[in-house]
Design a protein around this motif. Structure first.
Motif, PDB file in Angstrom:
ATOM      1  N   GLY A  60       0.819  -1.201   0.000  1.00 33.34           N
ATOM      2  CA  GLY A  60       0.000   0.000   0.000  1.00 33.34           C
ATOM      3  C   GLY A  60       0.851   1.247   0.000  1.00 33.34           C
ATOM      4  O   GLY A  60       1.824   1.336  -0.758  1.00 33.34           O
ATOM      5  N   TRP A  81       2.327   4.917   2.466  1.00 30.21           N
ATOM      6  CA  TRP A  81       2.518   5.642   3.724  1.00 30.21           C
ATOM      7  C   TRP A  81       2.297   7.115   3.416  1.00 30.21           C
ATOM      8  O   TRP A  81       2.488   7.562   2.287  1.00 30.21           O
ATOM      9  CB  TRP A  81       3.906   5.401   4.322  1.00 30.21           C
ATOM     10  N   GLY A  92      -1.763  -0.091  15.328  1.00 31.78           N
ATOM     11  CA  GLY A  92      -2.632  -0.287  14.181  1.00 31.78           C
ATOM     12  C   GLY A  92      -3.548  -1.471  14.329  1.00 31.78           C
ATOM     13  O   GLY A  92      -3.588  -2.129  15.372  1.00 31.78           O
ATOM     14  N   ASP A 152      -7.273  -5.833   5.332  1.00 36.42           N
ATOM     15  CA  ASP A 152      -6.952  -4.416   5.509  1.00 36.42           C
ATOM     16  C   ASP A 152      -5.965  -4.209   6.658  1.00 36.42           C
ATOM     17  O   ASP A 152      -6.158  -4.744   7.751  1.00 36.42           O
ATOM     18  CB  ASP A 152      -8.216  -3.599   5.794  1.00 36.42           C
ATOM     19  N   LYS A 193      -4.130  -1.055   8.691  1.00 41.52           N
ATOM     20  CA  LYS A 193      -4.106   0.393   8.929  1.00 41.52           C
ATOM     21  C   LYS A 193      -3.279   0.640  10.178  1.00 41.52           C
ATOM     22  O   LYS A 193      -3.465  -0.038  11.192  1.00 41.52           O
ATOM     23  CB  LYS A 193      -5.506   0.949   9.110  1.00 41.52           C
ATOM     24  N   THR A 216       0.438   7.836   8.616  1.00 42.83           N
ATOM     25  CA  THR A 216      -0.338   6.607   8.513  1.00 42.83           C
ATOM     26  C   THR A 216       0.249   5.644   7.488  1.00 42.83           C
ATOM     27  O   THR A 216       0.897   6.053   6.528  1.00 42.83           O
ATOM     28  CB  THR A 216      -1.789   6.917   8.108  1.00 42.83           C
ATOM     29  N   TYR A 217      -0.013   4.371   7.738  1.00 42.69           N
ATOM     30  CA  TYR A 217       0.256   3.290   6.792  1.00 42.69           C
ATOM     31  C   TYR A 217      -1.099   2.695   6.432  1.00 42.69           C
ATOM     32  O   TYR A 217      -1.903   2.394   7.308  1.00 42.69           O
ATOM     33  CB  TYR A 217       1.085   2.177   7.419  1.00 42.69           C
ATOM     34  N   THR A 218      -1.340   2.495   5.149  1.00 44.71           N
ATOM     35  CA  THR A 218      -2.569   1.858   4.679  1.00 44.71           C
ATOM     36  C   THR A 218      -2.174   0.808   3.644  1.00 44.71           C
ATOM     37  O   THR A 218      -1.577   1.145   2.624  1.00 44.71           O
ATOM     38  CB  THR A 218      -3.508   2.902   4.031  1.00 44.71           C
ATOM     39  N   LYS A 266      -3.099  -3.361   1.837  1.00 43.65           N
ATOM     40  CA  LYS A 266      -3.988  -4.496   1.564  1.00 43.65           C
ATOM     41  C   LYS A 266      -3.132  -5.753   1.495  1.00 43.65           C
ATOM     42  O   LYS A 266      -1.976  -5.719   1.086  1.00 43.65           O
ATOM     43  CB  LYS A 266      -4.714  -4.321   0.227  1.00 43.65           C
TER      44      LYS A 266
END
Length: 148
Positions: free
Chosen positions: A45, A47, A122, A128, A130, A141-143, A145
Motif C-alpha cells: 500500500g 505511507w 494499528g 486491511d 491500517k 499513517t500506513y494503509t 492491503k
C-alpha cells in the motif's frame, strides 16, 4: 573542475549501489512470505506523513508468530519520491480482538537524523492493514492491503 566531476560520478555510483542493495533482503523475504488469513504474509500500500505531506509506496512482510506474547517481525520496505527506498524491521505485539481483527503496537529505533524512536499502533482486519506511526520529527499513517 575535472576533480569535481569525477567526485560526483564516484559519489553517484556509491549511492546507486547502496540504494539498490538495501532491498535485496526484503525481496527475498517477500518471495518466501507465508500466505495466511491472519496477520502473517505480504502487505502492499502506501505511507503518508501528516506532518509534511510526503508519501510513498509501502510493502511489509509479517513473519509467523515469534512467541506466546503475540510478537511478529514486521519487515517494511518504503519508497520516497520513487527513487529512494529503504527497509527496516520492527517487532510488533499483536492481540486478537473479539471481532476477529488484530490490534498491534510496537517501537523501532531509527537513526536520530531519521526521527529516532518510532512508535506504531494499528489494526489488521481481514485484508486491511491500517496503522499510525509517530516519532520526534514525523507522524502519519500506513494503509495496506493483503497480497495473496
Amino acid at each position: 573542475m575535472k576533480h569535481a566531476l569525477i567526485f560526483r560520478v564516484v559519489l553517484g555510483l556509491i549511492l546507486s549501489s547502496c540504494l539498490s542493495s538495501c532491498g535485496v533482503a526484503f525481496r527475498s523475504a517477500w518471495r518466501k512470505a507465508p500466505v495466511t488469513s491472519q496477520v502473517e504474509g505480504r502487505w502492499q500500500g502506501t505511507w503518508l506523513s501528516d506532518a509534511n505531506g510526503h508519501q510513498g509506496e509501502l510493502r511489509c512482510v509479517v513473519s509467523e508468530l515469534k512467541d506466546l506474547q503475540g510478537d511478529h517481525e514486521f519487515f517494511y520496505h518504503a519508497t520516497w519520491k520513487k527513487i529512494l527506498s529503504g527497509s527496516y524491521k520492527a517487532v510488533h505485539r499483536t492481540k486478537k480482538q473479539q471481532d476477529g481483527s488484530y490490534r498491534f503496537t510496537g517501537e523501532h529505533k531509527m537513526p536520530d537524523w531519521a526521527g529516532g524512536l518510532y512508535h506504531y499502533e494499528g489494526t489488521i482486519k481481514g485484508d486491511d492493514f491500517k496503522a499510525n506511526y509517530k516519532c520526534a520529527m514525523d507522524h502519519g499513517t500506513y494503509t495496506m492491503k493483503r497480497v495473496r
